[in-house]
Write an enzyme that holds these catalytic residues in place. Structure first.
Site, PDB file in Angstrom:
ATOM      1  N   GLU A 174      -2.029  -9.018   3.262  1.00  0.00           N
ATOM      2  CA  GLU A 174      -2.383  -9.373   4.737  1.00  0.00           C
ATOM      3  C   GLU A 174      -3.864  -9.482   5.175  1.00  0.00           C
ATOM      4  OE1 GLU A 174      -1.343  -6.579   3.886  1.00  0.00           O
ATOM      5  OE2 GLU A 174      -1.831  -5.117   5.205  1.00  0.00           O
ATOM      6  N   CYS A 176       0.923  -1.181  -0.038  1.00  0.00           N
ATOM      7  CA  CYS A 176      -0.071  -0.210   0.052  1.00  0.00           C
ATOM      8  C   CYS A 176       0.901   1.081  -0.162  1.00  0.00           C
ATOM      9  CB  CYS A 176      -1.185  -0.180   1.010  1.00  0.00           C
ATOM     10  SG  CYS A 176      -2.430   1.001   0.932  1.00  0.00           S
ATOM     11  N   HIS A 234      -3.726  -5.096  -0.053  1.00  0.00           N
ATOM     12  CA  HIS A 234      -3.270  -5.591   1.347  1.00  0.00           C
ATOM     13  C   HIS A 234      -3.385  -7.083   1.070  1.00  0.00           C
ATOM     14  CE1 HIS A 234      -3.086  -1.844   3.507  1.00  0.00           C
ATOM     15  NE2 HIS A 234      -3.788  -1.326   2.767  1.00  0.00           N
TER      16      HIS A 234
END
Lengths: 252, 205
Positions: free
Chosen positions: B185, B80, B183
């Site tokens: 994650e 990001c 993202h």
């Protein structure tokens, strides 16, 4: 194409999930981290946790739930309840929340919206607006639906967007827990008045209601609580039904 | 050891948790020695461009990262804002200088009928053959949340694009640097798979 989002909304009280009707008559709906894990497995797109009895005394419990959730589920989640200051926002983000919902303080101290947006980015600032119908208009209520601000929901949301909010969580108190469908008219008025995503909330009772929130309410996402808590619907099922209805959702 | 660079911005826990789940040995650190010793570097990031660069510099990490990533070629993952700061400049809250490792500029999404930030799950289209995209299918969905996007000078560094009012840079692959606007994650299975691919990745510089 950006997918329409299905977001289970989990209310927290004393470390448990609860769900009521029009913000009262709360029933226990289980353990938050377990619920989060189930929704994760069922392909939910995001989660919202709202601590409805936020107080300094139970803050530790909330941080604990956030940290455990962040360890177990790998999707974004928003946390709200009792957020008054930039420090409150920071603490929730540090505990593992991706976004923070600001409700009462967004009305009482609107500068919190711009301060939080500048420090942490608009993407993590969700302004949560609860309203009741007053004829064709929508009046904003704060303090968990107990205080009438007499302010107009469309004006409040427009102002929040100008101040740097990244998303609006728009909840109809009248429809909350009734499973009778979202307030499409107000949702559309707000969604058309701002250029940030709007999450429709309050009233979901079927996949048709969700589809209507997207098609007629112009919502970018839908928050769902009772439908998942009290019926045999789950994110997998509603996504399959929405797909058939022509709504672009992410496969569960 | 994987070093997740801690410079006071961003979702460090989520990144660490995700790497731990896939069995990586990971540390969250701002200690230059730990960063120098790491086999892989991850630069996460949430917040504003200018603040991010300022914090990296204030922590004395700009030089360290330059040495480890640019000079030594340690495999690097930016996430990001951790991708955006690689740019020459960023236009968020005024014009700010970035790290300048990947020439280009970070601009706000434009378009009257576009809701900004771009929030939610969107499909990416890989533009290069890379083991980093192994096992992801042809148009995997990832989670995005951002108002600015990276306009690169050299289109050959674009590893994947995404569509939001037109194509924009979803991932960059340049030498030993891999970076994503989305993202991983926070992208459930697809995201974890991508992080696993990063762990296995041996960049060809």
């Amino acid at each position: 194409m950006l997918k329409r989002r299905i977001i289970p909304k989990l209310l927290l009280r004393n470390g448990r999930n609860v769900k009521g009707r029009q913000f009262v008559d709360l029933r226990d709906t289980g353990a938050p981290v377990t619920n989060a894990r189930i929704y994760d497995a069922q392909g939910a797109d995001e989660l919202i946790f709202l601590d409805i009895e936020a107080s300094d005394a139970n803050r530790g419990l909330l941080y604990d739930i956030i940290a455990k959730t962040a360890e177990e589920v790998f999707m974004p989640f928003c946390v709200g309840g009792g957020v008054r200051t930039v420090e409150d926002v920071r603490a929730l983000l540090l505990a593992g929340a991706d976004k923070v919902a600001i409700n009462t303080a967004a009305i009482e101290t609107p500068s919190l919206i711009s301060d939080a947006a500048r420090l942490f980015g608009s993407q993590c600032v969700v302004v949560s607006v609860d309203f009741r119908r007053d004829g064709s208009r929508a009046r904003v209520f704060t303090h968990g639906g107990r205080c009438d601000t007499v302010l107009d929901a469309v004006d409040v949301c427009r102002r929040a967007a100008e101040l740097g909010a990244g998303e609006i969580l728009l909840t109809s108190i009248d429809r909350d827990g009734t499973m009778s469908g979202y307030d499409l008219e107000i949702t559309r008025q707000v969604a058309d008045a701002v250029r940030i995503p709007v999450i429709a909330s309050g009233g979901a009772g079927s996949s048709e209601h969700l589809a209507a929130a997207f098609l007629d309410g112009h919502a970018s996402a839908v928050a769902v609580a009772s439908l998942f808590h009290f019926s045999d619907h789950c994110p997998i099922k509603v996504k399959a039904q929405l797909k058939i209805a022509g709504i672009d959702v992410r496969a569960a | 050891m994987i070093a997740v660079v801690d410079y006071g911005m961003g979702n460090l826990h989520s990144v660490r948790n995700a790497f731990e789940l896939i069995g990586a040995d990971v540390t969250v650190t701002r200690d230059p020695e730990e960063i120098r010793a790491a086999e892989r570097i991850v630069l996460p990031g949430v917040g504003a461009f200018g603040e991010c660069v300022k914090n990296l510099e204030a922590a004395g990490l700009r030089e360290v990262l330059q040495e480890v990533v640019l000079e030594r070629g340690t495999p690097f993952l930016g996430i990001c804002l951790g991708m955006q700061v690689l740019a020459t400049t960023g236009e968020e809250f005024g014009v700010h200088r970035g790290l300048g490792w990947v020439p280009g500029v970070v601009r706000r999404f434009q378009g009257t009928d576009l809701r900004v930030p771009h929030v939610g799950w969107n499909e990416i289209e890989p533009r290069v053959e890379s083991p980093l995209f192994r096992g992801l299918g042809h148009a995997p969905c990832f989670y995005f949340v951002h108002s600015y996007h990276f306009v690169v000078d050299d289109p050959r560094v674009v590893a994947a694009t995404c569509d939001y009012g037109g194509p924009f840079t979803a991932a960059i692959l340049y030498r030993n640097m891999f970076a994503t606007q989305f993202h991983p994650e926070k992208s459930q299975e697809a995201g974890l798979r991508l992080l696993e691919n990063f762990l296995d990745w041996e960049p060809v510089c």
